[in-house]
Motif scaffolding. Sequence first.
Motif, PDB file in Angstrom:
ATOM      1  N   ILE A 237       0.849  -1.193   0.000  1.00  0.00           N
ATOM      2  CA  ILE A 237       0.000   0.000   0.000  1.00  0.00           C
ATOM      3  C   ILE A 237       0.879   1.236   0.000  1.00  0.00           C
ATOM      4  CG2 ILE A 237      -1.967  -1.060   1.165  1.00  0.00           C
ATOM      5  CD1 ILE A 237      -0.990   0.260   3.764  1.00  0.00           C
ATOM      6  N   LYS A 238       0.297   2.329  -0.431  1.00  0.00           N
ATOM      7  CA  LYS A 238       0.948   3.635  -0.315  1.00  0.00           C
ATOM      8  C   LYS A 238       0.049   4.447   0.591  1.00  0.00           C
ATOM      9  CE  LYS A 238       1.043   7.341  -3.272  1.00  0.00           C
ATOM     10  NZ  LYS A 238       0.519   8.325  -2.462  1.00  0.00           N
ATOM     11  N   ILE A 239       0.566   4.797   1.753  1.00  0.00           N
ATOM     12  CA  ILE A 239      -0.234   5.519   2.735  1.00  0.00           C
ATOM     13  C   ILE A 239      -0.171   7.019   2.458  1.00  0.00           C
ATOM     14  CG2 ILE A 239      -0.513   6.067   5.168  1.00  0.00           C
ATOM     15  CD1 ILE A 239       0.558   3.332   5.837  1.00  0.00           C
ATOM     16  N   HIS A 240      -1.333   7.620   2.459  1.00  0.00           N
ATOM     17  CA  HIS A 240      -1.483   9.064   2.254  1.00  0.00           C
ATOM     18  C   HIS A 240      -1.416   9.723   3.635  1.00  0.00           C
ATOM     19  CE1 HIS A 240      -3.151  12.740   0.475  1.00  0.00           C
ATOM     20  NE2 HIS A 240      -3.902  12.810   1.547  1.00  0.00           N
ATOM     21  N   ILE A 241      -0.375  10.523   3.868  1.00  0.00           N
ATOM     22  CA  ILE A 241      -0.172  11.160   5.171  1.00  0.00           C
ATOM     23  C   ILE A 241      -0.209  12.672   5.007  1.00  0.00           C
ATOM     24  CG2 ILE A 241       1.413  11.459   7.110  1.00  0.00           C
ATOM     25  CD1 ILE A 241       2.514   8.687   6.485  1.00  0.00           C
TER      26      ILE A 241
ATOM     27  N   ASN B 186      -3.618   3.124  -2.955  1.00  0.00           N
ATOM     28  CA  ASN B 186      -3.521   4.337  -2.144  1.00  0.00           C
ATOM     29  C   ASN B 186      -4.512   4.227  -1.000  1.00  0.00           C
ATOM     30  OD1 ASN B 186      -1.662   6.023  -3.596  1.00  0.00           O
ATOM     31  ND2 ASN B 186      -3.213   6.262  -5.161  1.00  0.00           N
ATOM     32  N   VAL B 187      -4.080   4.538   0.216  1.00  0.00           N
ATOM     33  CA  VAL B 187      -4.976   4.524   1.371  1.00  0.00           C
ATOM     34  C   VAL B 187      -4.729   5.763   2.223  1.00  0.00           C
ATOM     35  CG1 VAL B 187      -5.182   2.007   1.453  1.00  0.00           C
ATOM     36  CG2 VAL B 187      -3.400   3.128   2.776  1.00  0.00           C
ATOM     37  N   LYS B 188      -5.757   6.165   2.961  1.00  0.00           N
ATOM     38  CA  LYS B 188      -5.609   7.279   3.897  1.00  0.00           C
ATOM     39  C   LYS B 188      -5.295   6.781   5.303  1.00  0.00           C
ATOM     40  CE  LYS B 188      -8.466  10.619   1.497  1.00  0.00           C
ATOM     41  NZ  LYS B 188      -9.602  11.523   1.579  1.00  0.00           N
ATOM     42  N   GLU B 189      -5.680   5.543   5.582  1.00  0.00           N
ATOM     43  CA  GLU B 189      -5.378   4.964   6.890  1.00  0.00           C
ATOM     44  C   GLU B 189      -5.268   3.455   6.761  1.00  0.00           C
ATOM     45  OE1 GLU B 189      -8.664   6.169   9.304  1.00  0.00           O
ATOM     46  OE2 GLU B 189      -9.902   4.521   8.644  1.00  0.00           O
ATOM     47  N   GLU B 190      -4.567   2.874   7.689  1.00  0.00           N
ATOM     48  CA  GLU B 190      -4.401   1.416   7.720  1.00  0.00           C
ATOM     49  C   GLU B 190      -4.477   0.996   9.177  1.00  0.00           C
ATOM     50  OE1 GLU B 190      -3.780  -2.371   6.018  1.00  0.00           O
ATOM     51  OE2 GLU B 190      -4.379  -0.464   5.146  1.00  0.00           O
ATOM     52  N   LYS B 191      -5.305   0.027   9.471  1.00  0.00           N
ATOM     53  CA  LYS B 191      -5.518  -0.379  10.851  1.00  0.00           C
ATOM     54  C   LYS B 191      -4.303  -1.029  11.462  1.00  0.00           C
ATOM     55  CE  LYS B 191     -10.470  -0.890  10.490  1.00  0.00           C
ATOM     56  NZ  LYS B 191     -11.622  -1.770  10.591  1.00  0.00           N
TER      57      LYS B 191
ATOM     58  N   ILE C  38      -0.209  -1.943  10.716  1.00  0.00           N
ATOM     59  CA  ILE C  38       0.996  -1.855   9.909  1.00  0.00           C
ATOM     60  C   ILE C  38       2.098  -2.616  10.629  1.00  0.00           C
ATOM     61  CG2 ILE C  38       2.761  -0.351   8.931  1.00  0.00           C
ATOM     62  CD1 ILE C  38       0.661   1.844   8.771  1.00  0.00           C
TER      63      ILE C  38
END
Length: 67
Positions: A34-38, A56-61, A63
């Motif tokens: 994934i590529k996390i959007h920070i 692309n993700v904004k959050e990941e539960k 990691i």
Amino acid sequence: MKPEQQVEMQEDLEDNLEKWSDTWLLGFNLDKWIKIHIGPNRKFYSYQLYGKTLRNVKEEKKILSSL
């Protein structure tokens, strides 16, 4: 991130990770990448490995990372 930085990042993925994987005959499970959007107001850029676009993700539960 400036457009030229996006291009440089994509080239790094291709030149470094793909070549490393090919050299050592160790593949990546790209379904798990994934590529996390920070940060606020950041644009989503798409990156690819072996022609597959990374999610692309904004959050990941959860990691998991080891260094």
